[in-house]
Design a protein around this motif. Sequence first.
Motif, PDB file in Angstrom:
ATOM      1  N   MET A 151       0.791  -1.207   0.081  1.00 53.69           N
ATOM      2  CA  MET A 151      -0.007  -0.061   0.145  1.00 53.69           C
ATOM      3  C   MET A 151       0.966   1.409  -0.012  1.00 53.69           C
ATOM      4  N   ILE A 152       0.344   2.309  -0.768  1.00 50.75           N
ATOM      5  CA  ILE A 152       1.425   3.224  -0.908  1.00 50.75           C
ATOM      6  C   ILE A 152       0.532   4.464  -0.143  1.00 50.75           C
ATOM      7  N   ILE A 153       1.139   5.476   0.607  1.00 50.50           N
ATOM      8  CA  ILE A 153       0.378   6.391   1.146  1.00 50.50           C
ATOM      9  C   ILE A 153       1.051   7.776   0.591  1.00 50.50           C
ATOM     10  N   THR A 154       0.466   8.804   0.049  1.00 53.51           N
ATOM     11  CA  THR A 154       1.587   9.816  -0.224  1.00 53.51           C
ATOM     12  C   THR A 154       1.115  11.030   0.690  1.00 53.51           C
ATOM     13  N   ILE A 155       2.333  11.588   0.853  1.00 56.64           N
ATOM     14  CA  ILE A 155       2.253  12.993   1.721  1.00 56.64           C
ATOM     15  C   ILE A 155       3.045  14.345   0.933  1.00 56.64           C
ATOM     16  N   ASP A 156       2.100  15.059   0.538  1.00 54.88           N
ATOM     17  CA  ASP A 156       2.595  16.316  -0.408  1.00 54.88           C
ATOM     18  C   ASP A 156       2.425  17.333   0.594  1.00 54.88           C
ATOM     19  N   GLY A 157       3.128  18.619   0.229  1.00 54.12           N
ATOM     20  CA  GLY A 157       2.795  19.884   0.993  1.00 54.12           C
ATOM     21  C   GLY A 157       3.789  20.767   0.771  1.00 54.12           C
TER      22      GLY A 157
ATOM     23  N   VAL B 243      -4.360   6.362  -0.267  1.00 50.03           N
ATOM     24  CA  VAL B 243      -4.632   7.274   0.555  1.00 50.03           C
ATOM     25  C   VAL B 243      -3.560   8.452   0.277  1.00 50.03           C
ATOM     26  N   LYS B 244      -4.054   9.505   0.438  1.00 48.28           N
ATOM     27  CA  LYS B 244      -3.080  10.833  -0.118  1.00 48.28           C
ATOM     28  C   LYS B 244      -3.271  11.957   0.896  1.00 48.28           C
ATOM     29  N   PHE B 245      -2.562  12.392   1.140  1.00 46.82           N
ATOM     30  CA  PHE B 245      -2.491  13.678   2.314  1.00 46.82           C
ATOM     31  C   PHE B 245      -1.717  14.840   1.579  1.00 46.82           C
TER      32      PHE B 245
ATOM     33  N   ALA C 256      -6.769  14.065  -2.347  1.00 47.67           N
ATOM     34  CA  ALA C 256      -6.271  14.125  -1.447  1.00 47.67           C
ATOM     35  C   ALA C 256      -6.847  14.880   0.018  1.00 47.67           C
ATOM     36  N   LEU C 257      -6.364  14.358   1.069  1.00 48.31           N
ATOM     37  CA  LEU C 257      -7.490  15.002   2.195  1.00 48.31           C
ATOM     38  C   LEU C 257      -6.232  16.265   2.466  1.00 48.31           C
TER      39      LEU C 257
ATOM     40  N   LEU D  53      -5.492  11.822  13.095  1.00 46.33           N
ATOM     41  CA  LEU D  53      -6.470  11.848  11.943  1.00 46.33           C
ATOM     42  C   LEU D  53      -5.875  11.115  10.704  1.00 46.33           C
ATOM     43  N   MET D  54      -4.600  10.934  10.504  1.00 43.93           N
ATOM     44  CA  MET D  54      -3.872  10.151   9.510  1.00 43.93           C
ATOM     45  C   MET D  54      -4.233   8.558   9.834  1.00 43.93           C
TER      46      MET D  54
END
Length: 222
Positions: A1-7, A138-140, A194-195, A210-211
């Motif tokens: 499973m890949i979870i991305t976090i950008d920002g 899942v993307k944040f 994305a959330l 939350l995550m």
Amino acid sequence: MIITIDGYAGSGKSTAARRLAETLGFELLNTGGMYRAVGLLLSRAGIDIDAPERDRSAVARWMQSLRFDRCCHRVQVNGVDLTAELYTEELGRAASRVGTFPEVRAQLQQEQRRLADDLDIICEGRDQGTTVFPHAPVKFFFYASPEVRAVRRVAQLLAANQPADLEIIRQQIIQRDRQDESRSIDPLRPADDALRVDTTTQSPDDVHRLMLEVVERCRCQR
Ligand code: DC
């Protein structure tokens, strides 16, 4: 499973990514470190990254000689660990600059897909959810006001006994945001799915909770 976090720079994504990876037992890929390493190595190779013109095919060939290793919090290229040299303001700006080079992005994105292949992994950066792993379940997307991010950065620099001027840091953050958001390829922006996480007021504990909830919900649906 890949979870991305950008920002945005300084929005707390690295801390949140590390904590989430520890809790879930996932691998971690910090792609900002890869762009920083390219900034460092290009300047060591004598290439002026601020020059208006460059030999793109020479840079593309040079990029192909770089092989990154996946080693969680560290950045290792061609067997050499560069981590200790990467986290300066100067290399943050250099990374943002080389991030505008299409030939650099293409090669690093290919490396990122290779490194994440078939793993449970959290991939953190600017384009992970939009371009590199558009099908991640899942993307944040992290953001916070420039003022709050500048205060956090100053605290980090002072803790490391480095000089820090709040107003200069704030201006640098705004300038880097502008460069990351306005580049013509893969500009920094949230993926549609994305959330969005505003860390201006939310505590790291709230963000972590939350995550975890979002990841658990996604796992239940799979
Ligand atoms: O996350 P960081 O501050 O270490 O990233 C440094 C710079 O690298 C950032 O301002 C833009 C660039 N970058 C990028 O273009 N794409 C990524 N996936 C990660 C970083």
